[in-house]
Design a protein around this motif. Structure first.
Motif, PDB file in Angstrom:
ATOM      1  N   GLY A 163      -1.076  15.132   5.330  1.00 20.55           N
ATOM      2  CA  GLY A 163      -0.901  16.546   4.973  1.00 20.55           C
ATOM      3  C   GLY A 163      -1.345  16.765   3.536  1.00 20.55           C
ATOM      4  N   GLN A 164      -0.452  17.246   2.699  1.00 27.07           N
ATOM      5  CA  GLN A 164      -0.759  17.482   1.288  1.00 27.07           C
ATOM      6  C   GLN A 164      -0.431  16.282   0.399  1.00 27.07           C
ATOM      7  OE1 GLN A 164      -2.474  20.134   0.339  1.00 27.07           O
ATOM      8  NE2 GLN A 164      -2.432  20.857   2.457  1.00 27.07           N
ATOM      9  N   HIS A 165       0.243  15.295   0.975  1.00 27.36           N
ATOM     10  CA  HIS A 165       0.662  14.115   0.200  1.00 27.36           C
ATOM     11  C   HIS A 165      -0.510  13.134   0.075  1.00 27.36           C
ATOM     12  CE1 HIS A 165       3.254  11.013  -1.438  1.00 27.36           C
ATOM     13  NE2 HIS A 165       2.790  10.180  -0.517  1.00 27.36           N
ATOM     14  N   ILE A 166      -0.992  12.943  -1.143  1.00 28.72           N
ATOM     15  CA  ILE A 166      -2.103  12.017  -1.389  1.00 28.72           C
ATOM     16  C   ILE A 166      -1.542  10.605  -1.525  1.00 28.72           C
ATOM     17  CG2 ILE A 166      -3.935  11.352  -2.995  1.00 28.72           C
ATOM     18  CD1 ILE A 166      -4.127  14.353  -3.756  1.00 28.72           C
ATOM     19  N   LEU A 167      -2.004   9.726  -0.658  1.00 32.44           N
ATOM     20  CA  LEU A 167      -1.566   8.339  -0.700  1.00 32.44           C
ATOM     21  C   LEU A 167      -2.539   7.485  -1.508  1.00 32.44           C
ATOM     22  CD1 LEU A 167       0.801   6.725   0.363  1.00 32.44           C
ATOM     23  CD2 LEU A 167      -0.499   6.256   2.422  1.00 32.44           C
ATOM     24  N   PHE A 168      -3.843   7.695  -1.306  1.00 32.22           N
ATOM     25  CA  PHE A 168      -4.886   6.994  -2.070  1.00 32.22           C
ATOM     26  C   PHE A 168      -5.905   8.011  -2.552  1.00 32.22           C
ATOM     27  CE2 PHE A 168      -3.920   4.018   1.507  1.00 32.22           C
ATOM     28  CZ  PHE A 168      -3.179   3.115   0.776  1.00 32.22           C
ATOM     29  N   LYS A 169      -6.326   7.828  -3.761  1.00 31.76           N
ATOM     30  CA  LYS A 169      -7.413   8.635  -4.309  1.00 31.76           C
ATOM     31  C   LYS A 169      -8.370   7.683  -5.010  1.00 31.76           C
ATOM     32  CE  LYS A 169      -8.429  12.771  -6.947  1.00 31.76           C
ATOM     33  NZ  LYS A 169      -9.306  13.349  -5.955  1.00 31.76           N
ATOM     34  N   SER A 170      -9.543   7.538  -4.441  1.00 25.78           N
ATOM     35  CA  SER A 170     -10.597   6.672  -4.980  1.00 25.78           C
ATOM     36  C   SER A 170     -10.171   5.204  -5.089  1.00 25.78           C
ATOM     37  CB  SER A 170     -11.070   7.187  -6.337  1.00 25.78           C
ATOM     38  OG  SER A 170     -11.631   8.469  -6.197  1.00 25.78           O
ATOM     39  N   ALA A 171      -9.415   4.724  -4.116  1.00 19.64           N
ATOM     40  CA  ALA A 171      -9.001   3.309  -4.101  1.00 19.64           C
ATOM     41  C   ALA A 171     -10.198   2.441  -3.745  1.00 19.64           C
ATOM     42  CB  ALA A 171      -7.871   3.099  -3.105  1.00 19.64           C
ATOM     43  N   SER A 172     -10.362   1.350  -4.464  1.00 17.50           N
ATOM     44  CA  SER A 172     -11.478   0.445  -4.210  1.00 17.50           C
ATOM     45  C   SER A 172     -10.985  -1.003  -4.217  1.00 17.50           C
ATOM     46  CB  SER A 172     -12.572   0.623  -5.262  1.00 17.50           C
ATOM     47  OG  SER A 172     -13.107   1.926  -5.184  1.00 17.50           O
ATOM     48  N   LEU A 173     -11.680  -1.831  -3.454  1.00 21.44           N
ATOM     49  CA  LEU A 173     -11.330  -3.242  -3.344  1.00 21.44           C
ATOM     50  C   LEU A 173     -12.547  -3.974  -2.816  1.00 21.44           C
ATOM     51  CD1 LEU A 173      -9.032  -5.516  -3.133  1.00 21.44           C
ATOM     52  CD2 LEU A 173      -8.859  -4.808  -0.753  1.00 21.44           C
ATOM     53  N   GLU A 174     -12.751  -5.183  -3.313  1.00 21.24           N
ATOM     54  CA  GLU A 174     -13.812  -6.035  -2.779  1.00 21.24           C
ATOM     55  C   GLU A 174     -13.231  -7.428  -2.580  1.00 21.24           C
ATOM     56  OE1 GLU A 174     -18.235  -7.587  -4.011  1.00 21.24           O
ATOM     57  OE2 GLU A 174     -17.654  -5.547  -4.568  1.00 21.24           O
ATOM     58  N   VAL A 175     -13.432  -7.972  -1.382  1.00 19.69           N
ATOM     59  CA  VAL A 175     -12.925  -9.293  -1.037  1.00 19.69           C
ATOM     60  C   VAL A 175     -14.081 -10.097  -0.467  1.00 19.69           C
ATOM     61  CG1 VAL A 175     -11.291 -10.605   0.367  1.00 19.69           C
ATOM     62  CG2 VAL A 175     -10.645  -8.350  -0.495  1.00 19.69           C
ATOM     63  N   GLU A 176     -14.339 -11.250  -1.058  1.00 17.33           N
ATOM     64  CA  GLU A 176     -15.401 -12.126  -0.567  1.00 17.33           C
ATOM     65  C   GLU A 176     -14.821 -13.199   0.333  1.00 17.33           C
ATOM     66  OE1 GLU A 176     -18.100 -13.588  -3.474  1.00 17.33           O
ATOM     67  OE2 GLU A 176     -18.460 -11.603  -4.311  1.00 17.33           O
ATOM     68  N   ALA A 177     -15.634 -13.673   1.257  1.00 19.04           N
ATOM     69  CA  ALA A 177     -15.225 -14.730   2.172  1.00 19.04           C
ATOM     70  C   ALA A 177     -14.708 -15.933   1.384  1.00 19.04           C
ATOM     71  CB  ALA A 177     -16.408 -15.150   3.045  1.00 19.04           C
ATOM     72  N   GLY A 178     -13.668 -16.552   1.913  1.00 21.56           N
ATOM     73  CA  GLY A 178     -13.108 -17.747   1.284  1.00 21.56           C
ATOM     74  C   GLY A 178     -12.052 -17.461   0.237  1.00 21.56           C
ATOM     75  N   THR A 179     -11.735 -16.194   0.008  1.00 22.24           N
ATOM     76  CA  THR A 179     -10.722 -15.867  -0.989  1.00 22.24           C
ATOM     77  C   THR A 179      -9.446 -15.405  -0.309  1.00 22.24           C
ATOM     78  OG1 THR A 179     -11.485 -13.579  -1.212  1.00 22.24           O
ATOM     79  CG2 THR A 179     -12.418 -15.195  -2.724  1.00 22.24           C
ATOM     80  N   MET A 180      -8.349 -15.530  -1.052  1.00 23.89           N
ATOM     81  CA  MET A 180      -7.057 -15.028  -0.593  1.00 23.89           C
ATOM     82  C   MET A 180      -6.622 -13.957  -1.580  1.00 23.89           C
ATOM     83  SD  MET A 180      -5.199 -18.591   0.447  1.00 23.89           S
ATOM     84  CE  MET A 180      -3.711 -17.824   1.013  1.00 23.89           C
ATOM     85  N   ILE A 181      -6.255 -12.811  -1.050  1.00 19.55           N
ATOM     86  CA  ILE A 181      -5.858 -11.676  -1.878  1.00 19.55           C
ATOM     87  C   ILE A 181      -4.471 -11.225  -1.445  1.00 19.55           C
ATOM     88  CG2 ILE A 181      -6.410  -9.272  -2.482  1.00 19.55           C
ATOM     89  CD1 ILE A 181      -8.536 -11.203  -3.469  1.00 19.55           C
ATOM     90  N   GLY A 182      -3.637 -10.870  -2.394  1.00 12.33           N
ATOM     91  CA  GLY A 182      -2.338 -10.282  -2.104  1.00 12.33           C
ATOM     92  C   GLY A 182      -2.329  -8.842  -2.566  1.00 12.33           C
ATOM     93  N   LEU A 183      -1.748  -7.985  -1.774  1.00 17.98           N
ATOM     94  CA  LEU A 183      -1.616  -6.576  -2.127  1.00 17.98           C
ATOM     95  C   LEU A 183      -0.133  -6.310  -2.335  1.00 17.98           C
ATOM     96  CD1 LEU A 183      -3.166  -3.914  -2.453  1.00 17.98           C
ATOM     97  CD2 LEU A 183      -2.864  -3.530  -0.003  1.00 17.98           C
ATOM     98  N   LEU A 184       0.237  -6.005  -3.559  1.00 16.60           N
ATOM     99  CA  LEU A 184       1.643  -5.825  -3.915  1.00 16.60           C
ATOM    100  C   LEU A 184       1.936  -4.372  -4.234  1.00 16.60           C
ATOM    101  CD1 LEU A 184       2.007  -8.864  -6.354  1.00 16.60           C
ATOM    102  CD2 LEU A 184       2.597  -8.784  -3.932  1.00 16.60           C
ATOM    103  N   GLY A 185       3.135  -3.951  -3.911  1.00 16.15           N
ATOM    104  CA  GLY A 185       3.569  -2.601  -4.243  1.00 16.15           C
ATOM    105  C   GLY A 185       4.935  -2.353  -3.642  1.00 16.15           C
ATOM    106  N   PRO A 186       5.625  -1.338  -4.143  1.00 10.92           N
ATOM    107  CA  PRO A 186       6.959  -1.038  -3.619  1.00 10.92           C
ATOM    108  C   PRO A 186       6.890  -0.500  -2.185  1.00 10.92           C
ATOM    109  CG  PRO A 186       6.283   0.635  -5.209  1.00 10.92           C
ATOM    110  CD  PRO A 186       5.230  -0.427  -5.213  1.00 10.92           C
ATOM    111  N   ASN A 187       8.047  -0.519  -1.515  1.00 12.79           N
ATOM    112  CA  ASN A 187       8.123   0.054  -0.173  1.00 12.79           C
ATOM    113  C   ASN A 187       7.629   1.488  -0.200  1.00 12.79           C
ATOM    114  OD1 ASN A 187       9.248  -2.283   0.780  1.00 12.79           O
ATOM    115  ND2 ASN A 187      11.352  -1.528   0.754  1.00 12.79           N
ATOM    116  N   GLY A 188       6.857   1.847   0.806  1.00 11.52           N
ATOM    117  CA  GLY A 188       6.377   3.218   0.926  1.00 11.52           C
ATOM    118  C   GLY A 188       5.168   3.549   0.076  1.00 11.52           C
TER     119      GLY A 188
END
Length: 159
Positions: free
Chosen positions: A14-39
């Motif tokens: 709706g009107q609630h913006i969750l992401f604005k211009s979020a970017s990420l790049e992950v290359e093969a063979g890497t491990m990435i963690g995505l951290l953030g609070p609940n919700g």
């Protein structure tokens, strides 16, 4: 080289913006963690990457041939034994036949000794497994599939 590229991702409810211009790049063979609070939108981010939710702007590209996603919530038919669940998972997740032996060989390489516990859960009825046991079993089973991108949403929940 294989990679995942998320470029200028926009997503809103709706009107609630969750992401604005979020970017990420992950290359093969890497491990990435995505951290953030609940919700904060971690699961929604994974859902967008996997094409389960439609983004409002930006682009998601990947050159991986096999993507697997273990969502935050799993449910198993209570009458199934976990080996039935495994066989069902493999029908949906693998182009080639994956057997218990194949999974155990990989699991033993990663962590010698845990194969015995995996075999104990393998024989149990789903209704007798705790959520943590199911989650652990799903995670190990999916990691034994030959996928080149694996997304685990809350892999240790309940474990």
């Amino acid at each position: 080289m294989k990679r995942l590229i998320v470029d200028a991702l926009d997503f809103r409810y709706g009107q609630h913006i969750l992401f604005k211009s979020a970017s990420l790049e992950v290359e093969a063979g890497t491990m990435i963690g995505l951290l953030g609070p609940n919700g904060s939108g971690k699961t929604t981010f994974f859902d967008v990457i996997c094409g389960l939710k439609k983004l409002n702007g930006g682009e998601v590209q990947h050159s991986f041939s096999k993507l697997l996603y273990l969502s935050q919530i799993i449910a198993t038919p209570p009458v199934f034994r976990m080996f039935d669940v495994f066989n069902m998972m493999m029908l949906f997740c693998s182009d080639t036949r994956v057997t218990q032996r194949h999974a155990l060989e990989k699991i033993e390489k990663w962590s010698p000794g845990i194969a015995e516990r995996y075999c104990e859960i393998w024989k149990k009825k789903s209704s007798l497994c705790s959520y943590g046991e199911k989650r652990w079993f799903f995670t190990l089973s999916l990691l034994s599939v030959n996928a080149d991108l694996v997304i685990l949403d809350e892999p240790t929940a309940g474990v």
